[in-house]
Design an enzyme around this catalytic site. Sequence first.
Site, PDB file in Angstrom:
ATOM      1  N   SER A   1     -50.370 -18.920 -39.616  1.00  0.00           N
ATOM      2  CA  SER A   1     -51.824 -18.845 -39.511  1.00  0.00           C
ATOM      3  C   SER A   1     -52.315 -19.742 -38.375  1.00  0.00           C
ATOM      4  CB  SER A   1     -52.467 -19.203 -40.853  1.00  0.00           C
ATOM      5  OG  SER A   1     -53.843 -18.907 -40.868  1.00  0.00           O
TER       6      SER A   1
ATOM      7  N   ASP B   1     -52.305  -7.942 -44.307  1.00  0.00           N
ATOM      8  CA  ASP B   1     -53.001  -9.211 -44.046  1.00  0.00           C
ATOM      9  C   ASP B   1     -54.511  -8.956 -43.971  1.00  0.00           C
ATOM     10  OD1 ASP B   1     -54.108 -11.557 -42.916  1.00  0.00           O
ATOM     11  OD2 ASP B   1     -52.247 -12.000 -41.841  1.00  0.00           O
TER      12      ASP B   1
ATOM     13  N   HIS C   1     -51.607 -12.527 -46.123  1.00  0.00           N
ATOM     14  CA  HIS C   1     -51.687 -13.600 -45.133  1.00  0.00           C
ATOM     15  C   HIS C   1     -50.956 -14.832 -45.659  1.00  0.00           C
ATOM     16  CE1 HIS C   1     -53.547 -15.725 -41.756  1.00  0.00           C
ATOM     17  NE2 HIS C   1     -53.684 -16.751 -42.584  1.00  0.00           N
TER      18      HIS C   1
END
Length: 295
Positions: free
Chosen positions: A102, A246, A274
Site C-alpha cells: 500500500s 482491491d 487490499h
Amino acid sequence: MGERTVVANGVRIRVESFGDPADPPLLLVMGNGASMLWWDEGFCRTLAGGGRFVVRYDQRDTGRSVTYPVGRPGYTGADLVDDAAGVLDAYGIPAAHVMGVSGGGGIAQLLALDHPGRVLSLVLMSTTAAVPDDEGRELPPPSEEFGRFVAGARVDWTDEASVVDHLVAYEQVLTGTARPFDEAAARDLVRRDVARARDFPAVQNHDLLADDDGNGDSNGGDGRRRRRGPLSSIAVPTLVVHGTADPLFPVEHGSALADRIPGAGFLPLTGAGHGLHRPDLAVVARAVLAHTGRK
C-alpha cells in the site's frame, strides 16, 4: 535480533529482525497508519527460513516509534522515504531487497528513485504509482463501497473500543467482497496494534503529510525541493503483486505500475483485496523468495 529502538534519519524508530544477518537483507515497509505488526510474523519467519535477513519497522506515528502531536506531524512523506534508508544504516546494510505494501509500496518506489544504490530489488504490493504518469493515463477510483465507508466513518480516537471497531470495519472493507472476512483474526490484530502503540491517535498524522510528487513542487523534510526521475528510471528487478478485488486501488493500478517500470513482473492474486492477508501468505512468500533470489 528481536525488537529494539534505533536512531534512523535522526529519529527513534522501532525495528525487529528475523533470520541470519549474513543472509541477503529484505526490508519490509508497511502502509499508512499501520505498524510493523501488520507484517504477519509467520510470513516474516517464512522469509527468514528461506534465507533472507528480514527487517520490519514501525513508521513514525505508529507502534513504538517516535510520535508527534495530532495535526502537527512535523515531517513529510520525503522523511518517511529517508527513514527507510536510515533503518538500513542502523543495521549497517548498504543495500537491501525492499517490499512495500500500500503506502509502503509508494515509499519503496521513492526509495529506489531517491537512494538507488540502497535497493537491490523491489516487491510492490497493493499500491499505485508514487510519481505522476507523464502520459496522463486515468485509472479507476476506489470502489463505491470504499467511498461510502470513508464518507460515513465516525470514530472517537480517544476511545479505544471505538478505534478498534472502526479499524476492524475498515479492514473488512479492504478485504473486499470476493472472500470471507475473518473478523476474529482482524480484531485480535487491531487490538494488539492499538495496545502496543505509544500514542495510537497519532496515526491520523499520516493523512496530513505534505505531498512530495518528485517534480519539485513541494519541499522534502530537509527544506530543499526534491526532484525525481520517472518510474521508468528504476533499474532494479521489480515484482508487482496486486489483488484482483482491491477496493482502494483497483487491479488496473497494479498492472499500470508494472507497465511503467522496465521489466517488472506482475502477479495478480485472484479474489484478493487490499493488503497482505492470510490466504495469500504462502504464495506471496514463495514469490518474494523467488524474486529476491534472482541473479
